[in-house]
Design an enzyme around this catalytic site. Structure first.
Site, PDB file in Angstrom:
ATOM      1  N   SER A 178       0.504  -0.745   0.090  1.00 23.96           N
ATOM      2  CA  SER A 178       0.308  -0.157  -0.027  1.00 23.96           C
ATOM      3  C   SER A 178       1.102   1.051   0.214  1.00 23.96           C
ATOM      4  O   SER A 178       0.141   2.150  -0.513  1.00 23.96           O
ATOM      5  CB  SER A 178      -0.619  -0.035   1.256  1.00 23.96           C
ATOM      6  OG  SER A 178      -0.056  -0.018   2.546  1.00 23.96           O
ATOM      7  N   GLY A 214      -1.910  -4.109   0.575  1.00 25.17           N
ATOM      8  CA  GLY A 214      -2.396  -5.195   1.922  1.00 25.17           C
ATOM      9  C   GLY A 214      -0.814  -6.641   1.752  1.00 25.17           C
ATOM     10  O   GLY A 214      -1.058  -7.815   1.529  1.00 25.17           O
ATOM     11  N   ASN A 241       3.909  -5.144   5.822  1.00 22.54           N
ATOM     12  CA  ASN A 241       3.121  -5.673   6.220  1.00 22.54           C
ATOM     13  C   ASN A 241       3.175  -7.537   6.981  1.00 22.54           C
ATOM     14  O   ASN A 241       2.422  -7.265   7.602  1.00 22.54           O
ATOM     15  CB  ASN A 241       1.684  -6.400   5.006  1.00 22.54           C
ATOM     16  CG  ASN A 241       1.374  -5.580   4.463  1.00 22.54           C
ATOM     17  OD1 ASN A 241       0.477  -4.617   5.223  1.00 22.54           O
ATOM     18  ND2 ASN A 241       0.863  -4.447   3.482  1.00 22.54           N
ATOM     19  N   ASP A 273      -4.484   7.043   9.500  1.00 21.08           N
ATOM     20  CA  ASP A 273      -4.426   6.010  10.564  1.00 21.08           C
ATOM     21  C   ASP A 273      -2.756   5.702  11.242  1.00 21.08           C
ATOM     22  O   ASP A 273      -2.666   4.490  11.533  1.00 21.08           O
ATOM     23  CB  ASP A 273      -4.355   4.243   9.111  1.00 21.08           C
ATOM     24  CG  ASP A 273      -3.280   4.315   8.000  1.00 21.08           C
ATOM     25  OD1 ASP A 273      -2.794   5.516   8.096  1.00 21.08           O
ATOM     26  OD2 ASP A 273      -3.807   3.897   6.823  1.00 21.08           O
ATOM     27  N   HIS A 310      -0.087   5.090   6.922  1.00 25.37           N
ATOM     28  CA  HIS A 310       0.175   5.470   5.114  1.00 25.37           C
ATOM     29  C   HIS A 310       0.554   7.149   5.332  1.00 25.37           C
ATOM     30  O   HIS A 310      -0.092   8.005   5.316  1.00 25.37           O
ATOM     31  CB  HIS A 310      -0.475   5.334   4.639  1.00 25.37           C
ATOM     32  CG  HIS A 310      -1.247   3.882   4.113  1.00 25.37           C
ATOM     33  ND1 HIS A 310      -1.777   3.236   5.236  1.00 25.37           N
ATOM     34  CD2 HIS A 310      -0.809   2.401   3.811  1.00 25.37           C
ATOM     35  CE1 HIS A 310      -1.935   1.537   5.779  1.00 25.37           C
ATOM     36  NE2 HIS A 310      -0.977   1.511   4.393  1.00 25.37           N
TER      37      HIS A 310
END
Length: 177
Positions: free
Chosen positions: A5, A42, A71, A152, A155
């Protein structure tokens, strides 16, 4: 570009992401190069490993940029597994005749000292083993700037993307010869 991402411009218009901004710069400064962004939000190193051969056949790249692993770390996946996946992707890229830039990632300290150190070392170990270009930490220029991250806190915002492009550029440009 094989990434997650962070390279897929998560929650941003694709054209605002650091990869698209890098493509714009390449078109201006190194015309004739084509950028294929095969990043998937992801994605783990296992997913990248499963896709790399197909992507190499499809794109036939001269340069492969691998930005995967965040991730894996956030999920606490075994370090040896992540390292083996990174190793396989770099090996496949080199076997296809591509130069490689491996981009590393770091984890917050709450994952424990041994895991965070081992996680960071995975990237360095693979890059050294294969003698490929290496950028230790994608988020280095924005790591201490909370405003550079979306809600979040993972990002980067659109405003931070040019900083990431500028950070990656010195490691990438020598491969574009």
């Amino acid at each position: 570009m094989l990434g997650d991402s962070l390279s897929a411009a998560y929650r941003l218009p694709t054209k605002q992401g650091w990869v698209a901004l890098t493509e714009d710069r390449i078109q201006k400064q190194k015309p004739g190069w084509r950028v294929v962004n095969a990043s998937v939000s992801g994605e783990t190193t296992a997913g990248g490993r499963a896709r790399i051969d197909r992507e190499l056949k499809r794109a036939k790249p001269d340069v492969v940029v691998i930005e995967l692993g965040a991730n894996d770390g956030l999920r606490g996946l075994p370090l040896a597994q992540s390292r083996a996946n990174l190793d396989a992707m770099v090996s496949a890229s080199k076997a296809a005749g591509a130069k490689v830039l491996l981009i590393g990632m770091r984890l917050p300290p709450n994952f424990g000292g041994a895991y965070t150190k081992g996680f960071e070392e995975n990237f360095r170990t693979v890059a050294k083993k294969h003698n490929v270009a290496f950028l230790p930490f994608l988020l280095e220029p924005i790591k201490s700037d909370r405003s550079a991250f979306q809600r979040d806190h993972l990002h980067p915002t659109a405003a931070a993307q040019p900083k990431l492009r500028d950070h990656v550029w010195p490691a990438l440009v020598p491969l574009l010869k």
